[in-house]
Design an enzyme around this catalytic site. Sequence first.
Site, short mmCIF file in Angstrom:
data_model
loop_
_atom_site.label_atom_id
_atom_site.label_comp_id
_atom_site.label_asym_id
_atom_site.label_seq_id
_atom_site.Cartn_x
_atom_site.Cartn_y
_atom_site.Cartn_z
N GLU A 165 -2.40 -9.24 3.36
CA GLU A 165 -2.52 -9.81 4.72
C GLU A 165 -3.98 -10.11 5.07
O GLU A 165 -4.25 -10.81 6.06
CB GLU A 165 -1.87 -8.89 5.76
CG GLU A 165 -2.60 -7.61 6.09
CD GLU A 165 -2.34 -6.48 5.08
OE1 GLU A 165 -1.72 -6.73 4.03
OE2 GLU A 165 -2.78 -5.34 5.34
N HIS A 184 -4.09 -5.16 0.12
CA HIS A 184 -3.61 -5.72 1.39
C HIS A 184 -3.63 -7.25 1.36
O HIS A 184 -4.64 -7.85 1.74
CB HIS A 184 -4.46 -5.18 2.55
CG HIS A 184 -4.15 -3.75 2.83
ND1 HIS A 184 -3.11 -3.37 3.64
CD2 HIS A 184 -4.69 -2.62 2.35
CE1 HIS A 184 -3.03 -2.06 3.67
NE2 HIS A 184 -3.98 -1.57 2.90
N CYS A 216 0.83 -1.21 0.00
CA CYS A 216 0.00 0.00 0.00
C CYS A 216 0.87 1.27 0.00
O CYS A 216 1.47 1.57 -1.01
CB CYS A 216 -1.01 -0.04 1.13
SG CYS A 216 -2.50 0.88 0.68
#
Length: 348
Positions: free
Chosen positions: A327, A325, A243
């Site tokens: 994650e 993202h 990001c």
Amino acid sequence: MTDAFVAIEGDRVIEARARSPGTTRGELVFTTAYTGYEESLTDPSYEEQLLTFSYPLIGNYGVRKERFESDRVHPRGVLAREMTEDVASWLHEEDVPAIDHLDTRDIVTEIRDEGAMRAGIAAGPDATREDALEQLDQCEHMSDHTEIGAQVSVDGPTVHNEAGDGPRVALVDCGAKGSIIDSLVERDATVYALPYNASVADVESVDPDVLFISNGPGDPENFEQAGEVVDALVGDVPLAGICLGQQVVANALGGRTEKMEFGHRGVNQPVRDLRSGQVVMTTQNHGYTVADPGDTLEVTQVNVNDDTPEGLDNDDLDIITRQYHPEANPGPHDSLSFFDDVVAMADD
Ligand SMILES: NC(=O)CC[C@H](N)C(=O)O
């Protein structure tokens, strides 16, 4: 009951109900995520913003610390159509003003038409329209928060999984989400989280196998020092970013970022990998984008909705960055293999 007001650019005032009292101001943005309010509210990338949830009911599965991305709430204010008592009392404890019983569809439409905008909130028994307008009047633009990194980074080096058998990751912490560190530690990496303004020598002192630039709030141009670290170490150490990390890497390597009209915030943003043709669903939270990747980085992934760059790579120099993202906290796990790629790149 009307005991809260939101003032938005153009001096329009919208009435609401106070759930956590106070006055506040910030850039007004919205997320379309229908789950993951705990992760979003503790995501440091929302620092200095007012977060509107477009999904109408927020809080319906409680509030649990295990799901937090950091140790505090980061948006400066929260807006929802309906907020449960769990969320309202959490925000009250954290001293973050929050309001509900307003037409959040109207707010979202306004932001989509006019772009992310400055706004002010006044909430509580004594709140007035004038208070909200005064907050709006004092509200800065995101790019004016030049020291935002200091508000969200670690104070000094912090080691995670010191005894790990995997690669040594120097993480320039520009406001890192906890699940980024967890995703690396799960792959047995040792993560050295360093302050957002770490020097080249600070990074070199941990003898990294990979340099990782984290997510973070505000304008990526305000993270110049992280860019200097990238510039100094590119080619010598493999490089990864998520990001804000992608944006900082692009700016450091001859590219350019710009502010988007209202950004991408949600958990169902489709991304196409240009090499495999595969589309994955991703979680996103950003208001800036890489407008020009420069000559060093290849655009390897794009957003299916608007073609903005989602992945920048350089296989020869070992660079891999993502705008979304991987994650996946909250949101789909489709792109978790990014962390396997980072570890493999570091191990090479
Ligand atoms: N999640 C992030 O890292 C956000 C990056 C940057 N602050 C943006 O808004 O684009």
